[in-house]
Write an enzyme that holds these catalytic residues in place. Sequence first.
Site, PDB file in Angstrom:
ATOM      1  N   CYS A 108      -1.783   1.539   8.665  1.00 46.48           N
ATOM      2  CA  CYS A 108      -0.987   1.020   7.568  1.00 46.48           C
ATOM      3  C   CYS A 108      -0.927  -0.504   7.635  1.00 46.48           C
ATOM      4  CB  CYS A 108       0.413   1.601   7.604  1.00 46.48           C
ATOM      5  SG  CYS A 108       1.129   1.373   6.022  1.00 46.48           S
ATOM      6  N   CYS A 162       1.126  -3.513  15.099  1.00 47.39           N
ATOM      7  CA  CYS A 162       1.263  -3.181  13.681  1.00 47.39           C
ATOM      8  C   CYS A 162       0.624  -4.238  12.784  1.00 47.39           C
ATOM      9  CB  CYS A 162       2.754  -3.022  13.350  1.00 47.39           C
ATOM     10  SG  CYS A 162       3.046  -2.715  11.599  1.00 47.39           S
ATOM     11  N   GLU A 219       0.841  -1.199   0.000  1.00 41.79           N
ATOM     12  CA  GLU A 219       0.000   0.000   0.000  1.00 41.79           C
ATOM     13  C   GLU A 219       0.872   1.244   0.000  1.00 41.79           C
ATOM     14  OE1 GLU A 219      -2.577  -1.958   3.587  1.00 41.79           O
ATOM     15  OE2 GLU A 219      -1.970   0.105   3.748  1.00 41.79           O
ATOM     16  N   CYS A 226       3.246   8.377   1.707  1.00 39.82           N
ATOM     17  CA  CYS A 226       3.767   7.384   2.632  1.00 39.82           C
ATOM     18  C   CYS A 226       3.967   6.104   1.834  1.00 39.82           C
ATOM     19  CB  CYS A 226       2.739   7.207   3.752  1.00 39.82           C
ATOM     20  SG  CYS A 226       3.178   5.942   4.922  1.00 39.82           S
ATOM     21  N   CYS A 249       6.150  -6.016  15.462  1.00 39.97           N
ATOM     22  CA  CYS A 249       5.737  -5.103  16.527  1.00 39.97           C
ATOM     23  C   CYS A 249       4.264  -5.409  16.830  1.00 39.97           C
ATOM     24  CB  CYS A 249       5.913  -3.648  16.084  1.00 39.97           C
ATOM     25  SG  CYS A 249       7.627  -3.286  15.639  1.00 39.97           S
ATOM     26  N   CYS A 255       6.392  -7.473   6.949  1.00 44.44           N
ATOM     27  CA  CYS A 255       7.549  -7.091   7.757  1.00 44.44           C
ATOM     28  C   CYS A 255       7.844  -8.213   8.738  1.00 44.44           C
ATOM     29  CB  CYS A 255       7.275  -5.792   8.515  1.00 44.44           C
ATOM     30  SG  CYS A 255       8.679  -5.245   9.529  1.00 44.44           S
TER      31      CYS A 255
HETATM   32  N1  SAH Z   1       9.130  -0.174   9.921  1.00 49.74           N
HETATM   33  C1  SAH Z   1       9.310   1.210  10.039  1.00 49.74           C
HETATM   34  C2  SAH Z   1       8.465   2.018   9.078  1.00 49.74           C
HETATM   35  C3  SAH Z   1       7.085   1.530   8.847  1.00 49.74           C
HETATM   36  S1  SAH Z   1       6.017   1.641  10.242  1.00 49.74           S
HETATM   37  C4  SAH Z   1       9.051   1.672  11.473  1.00 49.74           C
HETATM   38  O1  SAH Z   1       8.613   0.857  12.278  1.00 49.74           O
HETATM   39  O2  SAH Z   1       9.335   2.831  11.759  1.00 49.74           O
HETATM   40  C5  SAH Z   1       5.686   3.387  10.185  1.00 49.74           C
HETATM   41  C6  SAH Z   1       4.977   3.944  11.382  1.00 49.74           C
HETATM   42  O3  SAH Z   1       3.657   3.444  11.488  1.00 49.74           O
HETATM   43  C7  SAH Z   1       5.700   3.592  12.637  1.00 49.74           C
HETATM   44  O4  SAH Z   1       5.935   4.670  13.495  1.00 49.74           O
HETATM   45  C8  SAH Z   1       4.775   2.605  13.233  1.00 49.74           C
HETATM   46  O5  SAH Z   1       4.996   2.540  14.546  1.00 49.74           O
HETATM   47  C9  SAH Z   1       3.409   3.172  12.833  1.00 49.74           C
HETATM   48  N2  SAH Z   1       2.304   2.241  13.022  1.00 49.74           N
HETATM   49  C10 SAH Z   1       2.307   0.916  12.820  1.00 49.74           C
HETATM   50  N3  SAH Z   1       1.118   0.365  13.182  1.00 49.74           N
HETATM   51  C11 SAH Z   1       0.352   1.383  13.633  1.00 49.74           C
HETATM   52  C12 SAH Z   1      -0.967   1.454  14.177  1.00 49.74           C
HETATM   53  N4  SAH Z   1      -1.737   0.368  14.310  1.00 49.74           N
HETATM   54  N5  SAH Z   1      -1.436   2.664  14.558  1.00 49.74           N
HETATM   55  C13 SAH Z   1      -0.676   3.778  14.412  1.00 49.74           C
HETATM   56  N6  SAH Z   1       0.581   3.754  13.917  1.00 49.74           N
HETATM   57  C14 SAH Z   1       1.101   2.577  13.531  1.00 49.74           C
HETATM   58 FE1  SF4 Z   2       7.661  -3.650  10.853  1.00 52.08          FE
HETATM   59 FE2  SF4 Z   2       5.361  -2.559  11.595  1.00 52.08          FE
HETATM   60 FE3  SF4 Z   2       7.329  -2.819  13.378  1.00 52.08          FE
HETATM   61 FE4  SF4 Z   2       7.540  -0.996  11.386  1.00 52.08          FE
HETATM   62  S1  SF4 Z   2       6.055  -0.986  13.047  1.00 52.08           S
HETATM   63  S2  SF4 Z   2       9.105  -2.488  12.094  1.00 52.08           S
HETATM   64  S3  SF4 Z   2       6.466  -2.129   9.740  1.00 52.08           S
HETATM   65  S4  SF4 Z   2       6.241  -4.532  12.363  1.00 52.08           S
END
Ligand code: SAH
Ligand code: SF4
Length: 360
Positions: A337, A120, A93, A106, A117, A113
């Site tokens: 995302c 996420c 996306e 974005c 986390c 990934c």
């Molecule tokens: N992997 C990289 C970049 C992609 S994630 C990273 O972790 O920084 C980009 C941003 O989206 C990160 O700050 C992540 O914490 C945030 N993000 C992921 N899932 C989310 C959610 N459910 N609600 C709000 N922000 C989220």
């Molecule tokens: Fe990967 Fe999502 Fe963690 Fe970013 S926030 S490192 S995309 S699992």
Amino acid sequence: MADKKNLLGYSQNELEKFFLGIDEPSFRAKQLLKWVHQKGELDFDKMSNFNKDLISKMKEIAVLTPPKLKKVLVSEDGTKKYLIQLDSGSSIEMVRIPEKKRITLCISSQAGCALQCTFCATGAQGFEKNLSADEIIGQLWLANFNDKKDAPITNVVFMGMGEPLLNFEPVISSADIMRNEFAYFLSKKRITISTSGLIPQINKLADRTDVSLAISLHAADDALRDIIVPINQKYPIDNLLDACKNYLSAQKDNRHITIEYILIDGINDSLSHARSLSKILTGLACKINLIPFNPFDGCDYNRSKDKNIEVFRRHLSNKGFITTLRVTRGDDIDGACGQLVGNLKKATQGKKVIERQAIA
Ligand code: SAH
Ligand code: SF4
């Protein structure tokens, strides 16, 4: 087609080598960059400063192919979310977010990934593949040229699917094309790589690029961050913040790191969490971006309550930190995302981890 080179993802350097390799002068690289990335032209036949011989040579060995757009969703607030289909079958996306004169894109760096986390949607899908440079820059190309009515992108953030620093070379190459004066010519401050905190790669980054860096911190103590951002078990907070300082000291001008902090109800959003955060960030040139957690199916977390967000934000501001609260955009089109692809997967096959990615 399979063995033809896709020049869409070639940086100036790589194009110069390519042209020299076919006995053409290196200035062709600049000409091609302009056609493709400034005029949006992908048809060699229309490149009027290329002679017939060169065009037929190019057609034999090269293509200019962006990734395929599968779906575009437009939110009531003007946010556009694009679902893109890669040749491998994976989907990614990207999101276009217009706010006054700034139009931020974005983009994704990986399909899925590996880092898992807990908040996420992309992490929940597991790792599928690293995007090639053409698949990364192709997102910016699509956003600028697919719909001619759309104003050009002014800012790019690597905050879509995937961990950009685990796909280092293609991310750097595509950032080079974004920066290049014959291509998108975006300033270093308008391109942001967001990372969950891979220290060796952050250390390498300063030698290769000068774009802005954002750290997905989300917790101020290792015990909590070990859980919600598991890569922290390998790269703990103190060392991560040192790496940030090193990145900044390698830059000649006055720069700062963006610290991203998701606010999850009852997990990391109390006043005492805010106090710990302000303590550990003292001494780092940074701005803090608070992000209310975006809920998605299959995740038990909730968005922090408004009053807690306000207390958290006020504490940081009182301590002198420039603190912004990210307004959730495009809520009506699967805001979080990875959510759009996640929902699509559930609806289609529900495949999970396809491949494991080795994490250096
Ligand atoms: N992997 C990289 C970049 C992609 S994630 C990273 O972790 O920084 C980009 C941003 O989206 C990160 O700050 C992540 O914490 C945030 N993000 C992921 N899932 C989310 C959610 N459910 N609600 C709000 N922000 C989220
Ligand atoms: Fe990967 Fe999502 Fe963690 Fe970013 S926030 S490192 S995309 S699992």
